[in-house]
Design a protein around this motif. Structure first.
Motif, PDB file in Angstrom:
ATOM      1  N   LYS A   8       0.844  -1.190   0.000  1.00  0.00           N
ATOM      2  CA  LYS A   8       0.000   0.000   0.000  1.00  0.00           C
ATOM      3  C   LYS A   8       0.873   1.230   0.000  1.00  0.00           C
ATOM      4  O   LYS A   8       1.870   1.295   0.742  1.00  0.00           O
ATOM      5  CB  LYS A   8      -0.919  -0.008   1.217  1.00  0.00           C
ATOM      6  CG  LYS A   8      -2.132  -0.840   0.906  1.00  0.00           C
ATOM      7  CD  LYS A   8      -3.186  -0.844   1.952  1.00  0.00           C
ATOM      8  CE  LYS A   8      -4.375  -1.636   1.423  1.00  0.00           C
ATOM      9  NZ  LYS A   8      -5.190  -2.198   2.459  1.00  0.00           N
ATOM     10  N   LYS A   9       0.506   2.166  -0.850  1.00  0.00           N
ATOM     11  CA  LYS A   9       1.269   3.414  -0.912  1.00  0.00           C
ATOM     12  C   LYS A   9       1.051   4.189   0.380  1.00  0.00           C
ATOM     13  O   LYS A   9      -0.095   4.446   0.769  1.00  0.00           O
ATOM     14  CB  LYS A   9       0.798   4.219  -2.121  1.00  0.00           C
ATOM     15  CG  LYS A   9       1.500   5.531  -2.301  1.00  0.00           C
ATOM     16  CD  LYS A   9       1.082   6.165  -3.616  1.00  0.00           C
ATOM     17  CE  LYS A   9       1.458   7.615  -3.675  1.00  0.00           C
ATOM     18  NZ  LYS A   9       1.061   8.222  -4.957  1.00  0.00           N
ATOM     19  N   VAL A  10       2.125   4.545   1.047  1.00  0.00           N
ATOM     20  CA  VAL A  10       2.024   5.286   2.299  1.00  0.00           C
ATOM     21  C   VAL A  10       2.058   6.781   2.022  1.00  0.00           C
ATOM     22  O   VAL A  10       1.273   7.559   2.549  1.00  0.00           O
ATOM     23  CB  VAL A  10       3.158   4.879   3.263  1.00  0.00           C
ATOM     24  CG1 VAL A  10       3.137   5.736   4.507  1.00  0.00           C
ATOM     25  CG2 VAL A  10       3.039   3.424   3.631  1.00  0.00           C
ATOM     26  N   GLY A  11       2.979   7.199   1.171  1.00  0.00           N
ATOM     27  CA  GLY A  11       3.112   8.610   0.857  1.00  0.00           C
ATOM     28  C   GLY A  11       4.526   8.901   0.410  1.00  0.00           C
ATOM     29  O   GLY A  11       5.340   7.997   0.287  1.00  0.00           O
ATOM     30  N   THR A  13       8.235  11.217   0.668  1.00  0.00           N
ATOM     31  CA  THR A  13       9.128  11.969   1.529  1.00  0.00           C
ATOM     32  C   THR A  13      10.479  12.096   0.813  1.00  0.00           C
ATOM     33  O   THR A  13      10.566  11.824  -0.383  1.00  0.00           O
ATOM     34  CB  THR A  13       9.257  11.308   2.919  1.00  0.00           C
ATOM     35  OG1 THR A  13      10.143  12.066   3.719  1.00  0.00           O
ATOM     36  CG2 THR A  13       9.763   9.894   2.836  1.00  0.00           C
ATOM     37  N   THR A  26       8.927   7.366  -2.646  1.00  0.00           N
ATOM     38  CA  THR A  26       7.594   6.952  -2.239  1.00  0.00           C
ATOM     39  C   THR A  26       7.751   5.760  -1.306  1.00  0.00           C
ATOM     40  O   THR A  26       8.494   4.834  -1.602  1.00  0.00           O
ATOM     41  CB  THR A  26       6.754   6.545  -3.454  1.00  0.00           C
ATOM     42  OG1 THR A  26       6.795   7.598  -4.407  1.00  0.00           O
ATOM     43  CG2 THR A  26       5.326   6.282  -3.062  1.00  0.00           C
ATOM     44  N   SER A 193       7.701   9.119  -7.996  1.00  0.00           N
ATOM     45  CA  SER A 193       6.290   8.978  -7.648  1.00  0.00           C
ATOM     46  C   SER A 193       5.744   7.669  -8.185  1.00  0.00           C
ATOM     47  O   SER A 193       6.309   7.060  -9.087  1.00  0.00           O
ATOM     48  CB  SER A 193       5.490  10.163  -8.173  1.00  0.00           C
ATOM     49  OG  SER A 193       5.631  10.248  -9.572  1.00  0.00           O
ATOM     50  N   ASP A 198      -2.581   7.912  -1.718  1.00  0.00           N
ATOM     51  CA  ASP A 198      -2.023   7.294  -0.522  1.00  0.00           C
ATOM     52  C   ASP A 198      -3.018   6.253  -0.001  1.00  0.00           C
ATOM     53  O   ASP A 198      -4.220   6.509   0.057  1.00  0.00           O
ATOM     54  CB  ASP A 198      -1.780   8.345   0.567  1.00  0.00           C
ATOM     55  CG  ASP A 198      -0.644   9.280   0.209  1.00  0.00           C
ATOM     56  OD1 ASP A 198       0.022   9.023  -0.816  1.00  0.00           O
ATOM     57  OD2 ASP A 198      -0.417  10.244   0.944  1.00  0.00           O
ATOM     58  N   GLY A 199      -2.511   5.092   0.386  1.00  0.00           N
ATOM     59  CA  GLY A 199      -3.375   4.026   0.870  1.00  0.00           C
ATOM     60  C   GLY A 199      -3.847   3.107  -0.234  1.00  0.00           C
ATOM     61  O   GLY A 199      -4.483   2.099   0.041  1.00  0.00           O
TER      62      GLY A 199
ATOM     63  N   ASN B   2       1.886  11.062   8.391  1.00  0.00           N
ATOM     64  CA  ASN B   2       1.806   9.623   8.594  1.00  0.00           C
ATOM     65  C   ASN B   2       2.913   9.137   9.521  1.00  0.00           C
ATOM     66  O   ASN B   2       4.052   9.575   9.443  1.00  0.00           O
ATOM     67  CB  ASN B   2       1.935   8.945   7.228  1.00  0.00           C
ATOM     68  CG  ASN B   2       1.687   7.483   7.292  1.00  0.00           C
ATOM     69  OD1 ASN B   2       2.495   6.760   7.853  1.00  0.00           O
ATOM     70  ND2 ASN B   2       0.584   7.046   6.754  1.00  0.00           N
ATOM     71  N   ILE B   5       6.002   7.495   7.789  1.00  0.00           N
ATOM     72  CA  ILE B   5       6.891   8.489   7.173  1.00  0.00           C
ATOM     73  C   ILE B   5       7.669   9.225   8.256  1.00  0.00           C
ATOM     74  O   ILE B   5       8.860   9.498   8.112  1.00  0.00           O
ATOM     75  CB  ILE B   5       6.076   9.446   6.281  1.00  0.00           C
ATOM     76  CG1 ILE B   5       5.594   8.682   5.063  1.00  0.00           C
ATOM     77  CG2 ILE B   5       6.886  10.668   5.877  1.00  0.00           C
ATOM     78  CD1 ILE B   5       4.814   9.464   4.076  1.00  0.00           C
TER      79      ILE B   5
END
Lengths: 215, 159
Positions: A8-11, A13, A26, A193, A198-199, B2, B5
């Protein structure tokens, strides 16, 4: 498509490389990725391995699907994906995929996901068409231009770029570099990316390239 | 943000940063590579923008060099930014000092923020030994603001 792992994509940074430069990454949190079935030439007509992504509650499945898992005495998993492989002898039902072998820092991967839905969009946003002047008496602002000639050919050519639904497609981001793999926490950091919100579910698989050798 | 992160970013974040804000005159020590050799270069100017959070936190430093305005954006937590020292605290009423771009000469002056915490107290947060040592240096800091903070910041690094 080579064997992929679900996550699952978290986000997004940033991390720093050895030169102190920031790399956009990602973060993907991997699922359980447990082998639920192996398919053989003799029985099924093709060779493949079936993998369940994430552990879920019993009530999330219907009775027939749950019965399948009960029969194999595996905890219920969702979603289930199948990958064609050359040999299934290395996979045993009920065991998790070894992420260490599949993903290594420095290798190139393809990441598949479902892109963020944009709804019904015009040609400008959807296909990067240009627009007309917004003022000075112009009546041609953001609409489509001509869609073809008149009596000859007397029809609109197929595949013409027109307004319509945009996004919410299966998209593959190819040849992204794996920056870090943390098997303990089940995290993978991929440079750049990745499709989807996200999620959202993403599938990471090794790219078929000549560069795909771990550094 | 999050929690996953946050966990990834946590080891990358610097803890010994001085408190600085928009309007302050700062000196940023940047590591630069020149022909295989690494050295540190100072860059001095006014902070005109301070934005972002976590690892992506950046600030923009503006200085006028030979009549040409230069603005450099730094990542606060970048390993290339070795040290930040605050030379002068500015009293400004904007979050972004873009108006400085239109001004030259005397009009670019910024009022000094008086009162509040002394500059010397903010240089290094993680060195408890610096607090008693800072007291005799306070008078020196006001007299020679440029040299005192850098000398003071060097002391905890040695210990």
């Amino acid at each position: 498509m080579t064997l992929g792992v679900m996550g699952k994509k978290v986000g997004m940074t940033q991390v720093f490389d050895e030169n102190g430069l920031a790399i956009p990454v990602t973060v993907v949190k991997l699922g359980e990725n447990i082998v639920t079935e192996t398919k053989t030439k003799e029985k099924h007509g093709y060779v493949a391995v079936q993998i369940g992504g994430f552990a879920i509650k019993d009530k999330k499945l219907n009775k027939p699907d749950l019965g399948n898992f009960k029969k194999k005495s595996i905890a219920p998993l969702k979603p289930i994906k199948e990958y064609r492989v050359d040999d299934v002898s290395s996979f045993t039902v009920g065991e998790a995929l070894k992420v260490d072998d599949l993903l290594k820092a420095g290798m190139k991967v393809d990441v598949r996901g479902r892109s963020i839905g944009k709804g019904f969009q015009g040609c400008i946003k959807r296909y990067n068409h240009g627009r007309g002047p917004m003022s000075h008496g112009s009546k041609f602002h953001r609409s489509m231009g001509s869609i073809g000639a008149g009596t000859t050919p007397g029809r609109v050519v197929r595949g013409l770029h027109m307004p319509g639904h945009m996004g919410d497609d299966n998209v593959c981001a190819r040849r992204l570099t794996v920056v870090r793999v943390d098997t303990e926490k089940g995290l993978v950091l991929v440079r750049g990316s990745v499709p989807g919100a996200d999620g959202g579910l993403v599938v990471i698989s090794a790219s078929i390239t000549k560069w795909n050798q771990p550094k | 943000m999050n929690s996953i992160i946050k966990e990834i970013e946590a080891p990358l974040l610097k803890t010994n940063l001085p408190k600085f804000d928009v309007g302050d005159t700062v000196k940023v020590f940047v590591k630069i590579k020149e022909g295989g050799k690494e050295r540190t270069q100072g860059y001095e100017g006014v902070v005109i923008k301070h934005t972002g959070h976590g690892v992506g936190e950046t600030f923009t430093v503006r200085r006028v060099f030979q009549g040409i305005g230069i603005e450099r954006v730094f990542l606060v937590h970048s390993p290339r930014v070795e040290k930040i020292t605050v030379l002068r605290r500015g009293d400004v009423r904007r979050a972004k000092l873009y108006y400085l771009r239109q001004r030259t000469g005397k009009a670019t002056r910024i009022k000094e923020k008086l009162g509040g915490k002394k500059i010397t107290a903010n240089i290094s947060a993680n060195a408890p030994a610096a607090t008693p040592a800072a007291a005799p240096e306070k008078s020196a800091a006001t007299a020679n603001a440029t040299s005192a903070p850098s000398a003071e910041a060097a002391a905890p690094a040695e210990s």
